[in-house]
Design an enzyme around this catalytic site. Structure first.
Site, PDB file in Angstrom:
ATOM      1  N   SER A 284      25.546 -42.846 -23.767  1.00 12.63           N
ATOM      2  CA  SER A 284      24.240 -42.428 -23.239  1.00 12.63           C
ATOM      3  C   SER A 284      23.436 -41.867 -24.415  1.00 12.63           C
ATOM      4  CB  SER A 284      24.409 -41.390 -22.136  1.00 12.63           C
ATOM      5  OG  SER A 284      24.989 -40.213 -22.635  1.00 12.63           O
TER       6      SER A 284
ATOM      7  N   HIS B 239      29.441 -42.892 -18.178  1.00  4.99           N
ATOM      8  CA  HIS B 239      30.820 -42.780 -18.673  1.00  4.99           C
ATOM      9  C   HIS B 239      31.868 -43.186 -17.649  1.00  4.99           C
ATOM     10  CE1 HIS B 239      29.390 -39.535 -21.751  1.00  4.99           C
ATOM     11  NE2 HIS B 239      28.957 -40.745 -22.031  1.00  4.99           N
TER      12      HIS B 239
ATOM     13  N   GLU C 105      28.448 -35.404 -16.384  1.00  9.47           N
ATOM     14  CA  GLU C 105      29.597 -34.544 -16.684  1.00  9.47           C
ATOM     15  C   GLU C 105      29.627 -33.302 -15.820  1.00  9.47           C
ATOM     16  OE1 GLU C 105      29.435 -33.842 -20.948  1.00  9.47           O
ATOM     17  OE2 GLU C 105      28.920 -35.953 -21.254  1.00  9.47           O
TER      18      GLU C 105
ATOM     19  N   GLU D 100      35.599 -39.819 -21.162  1.00 10.28           N
ATOM     20  CA  GLU D 100      35.948 -38.546 -21.816  1.00 10.28           C
ATOM     21  C   GLU D 100      37.175 -37.904 -21.172  1.00 10.28           C
ATOM     22  OE1 GLU D 100      32.361 -36.202 -22.080  1.00 10.28           O
ATOM     23  OE2 GLU D 100      31.459 -37.630 -23.486  1.00 10.28           O
TER      24      GLU D 100
ATOM     25  N   ASP E  76      26.277 -31.806 -17.313  1.00 12.16           N
ATOM     26  CA  ASP E  76      25.405 -32.618 -18.173  1.00 12.16           C
ATOM     27  C   ASP E  76      24.836 -33.725 -17.298  1.00 12.16           C
ATOM     28  OD1 ASP E  76      24.051 -34.108 -20.004  1.00 12.16           O
ATOM     29  OD2 ASP E  76      25.785 -34.614 -21.257  1.00 12.16           O
TER      30      ASP E  76
ATOM     31  N   GLU F 109      22.805 -29.389 -19.059  1.00 14.44           N
ATOM     32  CA  GLU F 109      22.389 -30.140 -20.254  1.00 14.44           C
ATOM     33  C   GLU F 109      21.542 -31.342 -19.826  1.00 14.44           C
ATOM     34  OE1 GLU F 109      25.800 -31.103 -22.624  1.00 14.44           O
ATOM     35  OE2 GLU F 109      24.893 -32.936 -23.379  1.00 14.44           O
TER      36      GLU F 109
ATOM     37  N   ASP G   3      20.182 -32.166 -25.399  1.00 15.10           N
ATOM     38  CA  ASP G   3      21.032 -33.112 -26.148  1.00 15.10           C
ATOM     39  C   ASP G   3      20.142 -34.276 -26.599  1.00 15.10           C
ATOM     40  OD1 ASP G   3      22.839 -35.021 -27.003  1.00 15.10           O
ATOM     41  OD2 ASP G   3      23.752 -35.363 -25.070  1.00 15.10           O
TER      42      ASP G   3
ATOM     43  N   LYS H 258      25.516 -32.878 -32.349  1.00 16.79           N
ATOM     44  CA  LYS H 258      26.344 -34.072 -32.564  1.00 16.79           C
ATOM     45  C   LYS H 258      26.004 -34.613 -33.944  1.00 16.79           C
ATOM     46  CE  LYS H 258      26.361 -35.828 -27.769  1.00 16.79           C
ATOM     47  NZ  LYS H 258      25.510 -36.590 -26.813  1.00 16.79           N
TER      48      LYS H 258
ATOM     49  N   HIS I 174      31.546 -33.700 -29.277  1.00 18.96           N
ATOM     50  CA  HIS I 174      32.093 -35.044 -29.523  1.00 18.96           C
ATOM     51  C   HIS I 174      31.107 -36.105 -28.995  1.00 18.96           C
ATOM     52  CE1 HIS I 174      33.783 -35.378 -25.142  1.00 18.96           C
ATOM     53  NE2 HIS I 174      32.591 -34.861 -25.176  1.00 18.96           N
TER      54      HIS I 174
ATOM     55  N   LYS J 292      32.132 -28.915 -26.854  1.00 23.50           N
ATOM     56  CA  LYS J 292      32.247 -29.864 -25.764  1.00 23.50           C
ATOM     57  C   LYS J 292      33.054 -31.031 -26.294  1.00 23.50           C
ATOM     58  CE  LYS J 292      28.972 -32.633 -23.896  1.00 23.50           C
ATOM     59  NZ  LYS J 292      27.869 -33.153 -23.084  1.00 23.50           N
TER      60      LYS J 292
END
Ligand code: PGA
Ligand code: ZN
Length: 412
Positions: free
Chosen positions: A41, A154, A163, A204, A240, A283, A310, A335, A363, A386
Site C-alpha cells: 500500500s 495485505h 491493520e 505481516e 492503520d 494511522e 504514513d 520507513k 517495516h 511497527k
C-alpha cells in the site's frame, strides 16, 4: 576508513518478490550486507523503487537494473570515500541520481548501499549499530505496535482497515511487551478458531479472517486481550486505515465493503470507534493528498489520540514540515525506503522530535530478515516500532534483535 568495494544483489522479500541487497567492504576488510524491504500500500509520494518491467522475469518485478546501478554506477562513485561520513555518502548518491524521487538510480539501490555502508562502519568501529546511529545518549527499547489482524491490501479477506494492532503501554521492558503481545496473538488465533473462522495470516503475519464488520474485529481484539489475563488499561489498540487506498476525488470508497464517506463522515466513524474501543492511535485515517481533511480530523481527534501520517508524510522532511504548518496529525511513521537514504531517515526523525511529533519506525509489508529498523528505533529513541505479528521470520528478526539490544542496554 575508506570504502573498498560495494556489490549489489537481487534478493527476494517475504512475498517472494525481488528486492535489492548491497554489500559494503571497507579497507580493514570489514564487510556488511543490507537488504531493503518493499511495500504494497505504497504512498504516491514515496521515492521510486526501480523495477525492470521485464515481463519475462518475476512478472516485471525484477530489480536487475537497480543492482546494475549499484555495481556500475554507485560503487565507482563511492569507492575510496570515507565510510564514517554517512551524510557525505548519502549526499553524493542523491546528487548523482539528480531526480526528485531517486528514480534514476532507484531508491532501492541507493538505500541498500546507504544501510550497508553504515552497518560496515559500525562494525569496523566495533560499535553496536544502534550506538553508531544514536551516539552516547540514554537509549530505551520502543513499544511495539503489533499488527495481529490484517485487512486491506495485505489480506485476501473482506476487511478494509489494513491493520489492527495491540500496544502494551504499561510494561517496563521490551521483553515483557513482546511476551504480552505474543500471548494475545495466540489467544486471538484460538478465539477465531473456536468461531470456525480462518486462522490463515496476511502479509505481516496477523490473522486474516472474513469478519462482518470492523467493530467485530475490534471486539475480537478486546476479547483476546482480556482472555489472555490483561485489560484495556494496560493493552491498547492502534489502527492503520491506510485510507489513501480508498481515496478518490474527495471521496473515501472502501473497496471491499463498498461503504462511502467524505472526510467528515470518516472522522465521525473513527469517533464512534473511539467511544467504544480502547483505540489510542490511528494511522493514515485520511488520504495522502487530503490536507483539508487531515486538518479537520486533527482538530477533532488530535488531543485524544495519536494520528500517524504514513502515506501522508512518506518519511519526507518537506512533507512533514508542510503537515506541521497545516496542523496535520501528531505523529509520523518512519520507513527508510520511502525516502531512500539513512541520513534523510535520521534527519526526519530528529525534525519530528524537535516539533513534538511522535515517531514510529516501521517495516514494510514485503520485508526481509534484515533487522536494521530495530537499531534505528533504539538509536534514535523512537517511542514505537511497527513490525508485524510475532511470527514469520522477517518480522521476528526485528523483535529478536530488540531483545538482544535490550539485554545489551541493561548490561551497559
Ligand atoms: P506497506 O504497508 O508496507 O504495504 O506500505 C505498511 C503500512 O501501510 O504501514
Ligand atoms: Zn501505514
Amino acid at each position: 576508513m575508506k570504502i573498498r568495494d560495494i556489490k549489489g544483489y537481487e534478493f527476494i522479500d517475504s512475498r517472494g518478490n525481488p528486492t535489492v541487497a548491497a554489500k559494503a567492504v571497507l579497507d580493514d576488510n570489514t564487510s556488511a550486507l543490507a537488504i531493503v524491504p518493499s511495500g504494497a500500500s505504497t504512498g504516491k509520494f514515496e521515492a521510486c523503487e526501480l523495477r525492470d518491467n521485464d515481463a519475462d522475469r518475476y512478472f516485471g518485478k525484477g530489480t536487475l537494473r537497480a543492482v546494475e546501478n549499484i555495481n556500475e554506477v554507485i560503487s565507482s562513485l563511492l569507492i575510496g570515500d570515507e565510510a564514517y561520513d554517512q551524510a557525505a555518502i548519502d549526499d553524493k548518491m542523491i546528487r548523482c541520481d539528480a531526480t526528485e524521487n531517486k528514480s534514476r538510480l532507484g531508491a532501492n539501490a541507493i538505500l541498500a548501499v546507504s544501510l550497508s555502508v553504515a552497518r560496515a562502519a559500525a562494525k569496523s568501529l566495533k560499535l553496536p549499530l544502534y550506538r553508531y546511529l544514536g551516539g552516547s545518549v540514554k537509549m530505551t527499547a520502543p513499544v511495539p505496535m503489533m499488527n495481529i489482524l490484517n485487512g486491506g491490501a495485505h489480506a485476501a479477506n473482506n476487511i478494509d482497515i489494513q491493520e489492527f494492532m495491540i500496544m502494551p503501554v504499561t510494561c517496563k521492558s521490551f521483553k515483557e511487551r513482546l511476551r504480552v503481545c505474543s500471548e494475545i496473538y495466540h489467544t486471538l488465533g484460538r478465539l477465531l478458531k473456536a468461531e470456525g473462522l480462518s486462522c490463515g495470516v496476511g502479509d505481516e503475519g496477523g490473522f486474516a479472517p472474513d469478519l462482518d464488520n470492523d467493530s467485530y474485529a475490534l471486539e475480537f481484539l478486546v476479547k483476546a486481550i482480556e482472555k489472555s489475563g490483561y485489560n484495556t488499561e494496560s493493552v491498547k489498540i492502534a489502527l492503520d486505515a491506510a485510507s489513501s487506498e480508498w481515496y478518490d476525488n474527495g471521496a473515501y470508497k472502501m473497496p471491499k465493503r463498498g461503504t462511502e464517506f467524505d472526510y467528515k463522515g470518516l472522522t465521525e466513524y473513527y469517533e464512534e470507534l473511539l467511544s467504544k474501543y480502547p483505540i489510542i492511535s490511528i494511522e493514515d485515517g485520511l488520504g495522502e493528498t487530503d490536507f483539508e481533511g487531515w486538518k479537520y480530523m486533527t482538530e477533532k481527534l488530535g488531543k485524544r489520540i495519536q494520528l500517524v501520517g504514513d502515506d501522508l508524510f512518506v518519511t519526507d522532511e518537506k512533507r512533514l514540515e508542510e503537515g506541521i504548518k497545516n496542523g496535520s496529525g501528531n505523529a509520523i511513521l518512519i520507513k527508510p525506503n520511502q525516502i531512500g537514504t539513512l541520513s534523510q531517515t535520521l534527519s526526519v526523525i530528529r525534525f519530528a522530535q524537535k516539533h513534538g511529533y511522535k515517531t514510529i519506525v516501521s517495516h514494510r509489508s514485503g520485508d526481509t530478515e534484515d533487522s536494521f529498523i530495530a537499531d534505528i528505533a533504539v538509536g534514535m529513541n523512537s517511542e514505537q516500532i511497527k513490525t508485524g505479528a510475532p511470527q514469520r521470520s522477517e518480522r521476528t528478526a526485528k523483535y529478536n534483535r530488540l531483545l538482544l539490544i535490550e539485554s545489551e542496554l541493561e548490561a551497559f
